[in-house]
Design a protein around this motif. Structure first.
Motif, PDB file in Angstrom:
ATOM      1  N   LEU A  70       3.901   1.832   6.366  1.00  0.00           N
ATOM      2  CA  LEU A  70       3.751   2.162   4.900  1.00  0.00           C
ATOM      3  C   LEU A  70       4.863   2.861   4.238  1.00  0.00           C
ATOM      4  O   LEU A  70       5.168   4.065   4.894  1.00  0.00           O
ATOM      5  CB  LEU A  70       2.354   2.779   4.755  1.00  0.00           C
ATOM      6  CG  LEU A  70       1.292   1.995   5.090  1.00  0.00           C
ATOM      7  CD1 LEU A  70      -0.166   2.802   4.941  1.00  0.00           C
ATOM      8  CD2 LEU A  70       0.960   0.521   4.501  1.00  0.00           C
ATOM      9  N   LEU A  71       5.118   2.571   3.031  1.00  0.00           N
ATOM     10  CA  LEU A  71       6.166   3.364   2.219  1.00  0.00           C
ATOM     11  C   LEU A  71       5.586   4.203   1.253  1.00  0.00           C
ATOM     12  O   LEU A  71       4.460   3.651   0.581  1.00  0.00           O
ATOM     13  CB  LEU A  71       7.468   2.411   1.535  1.00  0.00           C
ATOM     14  CG  LEU A  71       8.115   1.548   2.608  1.00  0.00           C
ATOM     15  CD1 LEU A  71       8.951   0.684   1.731  1.00  0.00           C
ATOM     16  CD2 LEU A  71       9.021   2.439   3.293  1.00  0.00           C
ATOM     17  N   SER A  72       6.036   5.358   1.073  1.00  0.00           N
ATOM     18  CA  SER A  72       5.528   6.060   0.080  1.00  0.00           C
ATOM     19  C   SER A  72       6.073   5.643  -1.295  1.00  0.00           C
ATOM     20  O   SER A  72       6.968   4.823  -1.439  1.00  0.00           O
ATOM     21  CB  SER A  72       6.197   7.558  -0.242  1.00  0.00           C
ATOM     22  OG  SER A  72       7.406   7.643  -0.493  1.00  0.00           O
ATOM     23  N   PHE A  73       5.594   5.929  -2.611  1.00  0.00           N
ATOM     24  CA  PHE A  73       6.038   5.505  -3.800  1.00  0.00           C
ATOM     25  C   PHE A  73       7.438   5.762  -4.078  1.00  0.00           C
ATOM     26  O   PHE A  73       8.359   4.930  -4.419  1.00  0.00           O
ATOM     27  CB  PHE A  73       5.247   6.226  -5.107  1.00  0.00           C
ATOM     28  CG  PHE A  73       5.964   6.169  -6.376  1.00  0.00           C
ATOM     29  CD1 PHE A  73       5.826   4.968  -7.209  1.00  0.00           C
ATOM     30  CD2 PHE A  73       6.782   6.993  -6.795  1.00  0.00           C
ATOM     31  CE1 PHE A  73       6.333   4.854  -8.297  1.00  0.00           C
ATOM     32  CE2 PHE A  73       7.465   7.026  -8.261  1.00  0.00           C
ATOM     33  CZ  PHE A  73       7.162   5.822  -9.023  1.00  0.00           C
TER      34      PHE A  73
ATOM     35  N   VAL B 208       0.814  -1.149   0.097  1.00  0.00           N
ATOM     36  CA  VAL B 208       0.003  -0.017  -0.114  1.00  0.00           C
ATOM     37  C   VAL B 208       0.724   1.184   0.077  1.00  0.00           C
ATOM     38  O   VAL B 208       1.661   1.232   0.640  1.00  0.00           O
ATOM     39  CB  VAL B 208      -0.970  -0.087   1.341  1.00  0.00           C
ATOM     40  CG1 VAL B 208      -1.736   1.400   1.320  1.00  0.00           C
ATOM     41  CG2 VAL B 208      -1.804  -1.039   1.170  1.00  0.00           C
ATOM     42  N   ASN B 209       0.494   2.213  -0.750  1.00  0.00           N
ATOM     43  CA  ASN B 209       1.068   3.569  -0.914  1.00  0.00           C
ATOM     44  C   ASN B 209       0.786   4.265   0.302  1.00  0.00           C
ATOM     45  O   ASN B 209      -0.283   4.441   0.833  1.00  0.00           O
ATOM     46  CB  ASN B 209       0.865   4.242  -2.109  1.00  0.00           C
ATOM     47  CG  ASN B 209       1.733   5.590  -2.256  1.00  0.00           C
ATOM     48  OD1 ASN B 209       2.458   6.261  -1.424  1.00  0.00           O
ATOM     49  ND2 ASN B 209       1.618   6.041  -3.379  1.00  0.00           N
ATOM     50  N   ARG B 210       1.886   4.871   1.183  1.00  0.00           N
ATOM     51  CA  ARG B 210       1.737   5.506   2.219  1.00  0.00           C
ATOM     52  C   ARG B 210       0.769   6.844   1.861  1.00  0.00           C
ATOM     53  O   ARG B 210      -0.003   7.124   2.717  1.00  0.00           O
ATOM     54  CB  ARG B 210       3.188   6.117   2.723  1.00  0.00           C
ATOM     55  CG  ARG B 210       2.803   6.919   4.024  1.00  0.00           C
ATOM     56  CD  ARG B 210       4.175   7.495   4.494  1.00  0.00           C
ATOM     57  NE  ARG B 210       3.961   8.297   5.543  1.00  0.00           N
ATOM     58  CZ  ARG B 210       4.883   9.062   6.196  1.00  0.00           C
ATOM     59  NH1 ARG B 210       6.119   8.963   5.793  1.00  0.00           N
ATOM     60  NH2 ARG B 210       4.639   9.929   7.349  1.00  0.00           N
ATOM     61  N   PHE B 211       0.894   7.357   0.852  1.00  0.00           N
ATOM     62  CA  PHE B 211       0.180   8.517   0.523  1.00  0.00           C
ATOM     63  C   PHE B 211      -1.027   8.209  -0.443  1.00  0.00           C
ATOM     64  O   PHE B 211      -1.719   9.206  -0.919  1.00  0.00           O
ATOM     65  CB  PHE B 211       0.988   9.622   0.028  1.00  0.00           C
ATOM     66  CG  PHE B 211       2.002  10.112   0.786  1.00  0.00           C
ATOM     67  CD1 PHE B 211       1.582  10.528   2.168  1.00  0.00           C
ATOM     68  CD2 PHE B 211       3.492   9.835   0.418  1.00  0.00           C
ATOM     69  CE1 PHE B 211       2.863  11.089   2.935  1.00  0.00           C
ATOM     70  CE2 PHE B 211       4.426  10.191   1.513  1.00  0.00           C
ATOM     71  CZ  PHE B 211       4.088  10.956   2.472  1.00  0.00           C
TER      72      PHE B 211
ATOM     73  N   VAL C 132      -4.179   8.461   7.287  1.00  0.00           N
ATOM     74  CA  VAL C 132      -3.019   8.058   8.460  1.00  0.00           C
ATOM     75  C   VAL C 132      -1.608   8.317   7.731  1.00  0.00           C
ATOM     76  O   VAL C 132      -0.777   8.703   8.463  1.00  0.00           O
ATOM     77  CB  VAL C 132      -3.239   6.662   8.954  1.00  0.00           C
ATOM     78  CG1 VAL C 132      -2.040   6.278   9.910  1.00  0.00           C
ATOM     79  CG2 VAL C 132      -4.590   6.399   9.719  1.00  0.00           C
ATOM     80  N   GLY C 133      -1.407   8.078   6.659  1.00  0.00           N
ATOM     81  CA  GLY C 133      -0.214   8.100   5.870  1.00  0.00           C
ATOM     82  C   GLY C 133       0.362   9.429   5.810  1.00  0.00           C
ATOM     83  O   GLY C 133       1.569   9.670   5.760  1.00  0.00           O
TER      84      GLY C 133
END
Length: 172
Positions: free
Chosen positions: A150-153, A109-112, A125-126
């Motif tokens: 979660l990591l961003s792209f 899942v993308n953080r943003f 949340v991200g």
């Protein structure tokens, strides 16, 4: 690139064995790892109940894979990277265990993401600073979020670029 029947595949965080069931029918060797022994027992029982050969199941930490260098053609991780304590180490271990032409497939899942967070069922949340995410989820849902990262792209792209010469990113 199409994987051959004799391909060796590693699933990280194999859980109940959904991916393993499909992959084992089409490939020579499929190994599933999970840090939780209970999921490996569920997976094993599932294969036995369906009358399918049980693939190799290994209880281990994904950051310290017990396999030799260059063993696999494909490593797959789905909804697992975000629960890893050391995401860079997990990706590094995958790179080590893959052949030079090996592929790493990450589904995360993308953080943003503008959708609700799938682990807290809360929107946004991200977008909070990481230090506040756990407290916010605890306040709103009375749930633990301390083991989710979660990591961003761009974070994922940066980490994978350190270990792989090329990459392809796709939206769901």
């Amino acid at each position: 690139e199409k994987l051959q029947k004799e391909s060796k595949i590693l699933e990280i965080g194999s859980g109940t064995g959904n991916f393993l069931a499909v992959a084992s029918a089409n490939h020579e060797q499929v190994i599933g790892i999970d840090i939780a022994m209970r999921w490996l027992h569920v997976s094993r029982r599932r294969f036995m109940d369906m009358g399918l050969p049980v693939p190799a199941l290994v209880c281990c930490c994904a950051e310290y894979l017990p396999f030799p260098d260059g063993m696999f053609d494909l490593a797959v991780t789905s909804a697992t990277l975000e629960f890893s304590r050391d995401q860079e180490r997990l990706i590094s271990e995958c790179a080590r265990c893959l052949k030079n032409s090996g592929l790493l497939y990450i589904n995360t899942v993308n953080r943003f993401s503008i959708a609700k967070d799938p682990y807290s069922y809360l929107w946004g949340v991200g977008f909070l600073p990481r230090a506040l995410q756990g407290r916010y989820v605890r306040w709103r849902r009375n749930a633990d979020y301390d083991n989710v990262k979660l990591l961003s792209f761009f974070e994922l792209k940066r980490i994978t670029a350190r270990h792989f010469t090329s990459g392809e990113f796709m939206l769901p």
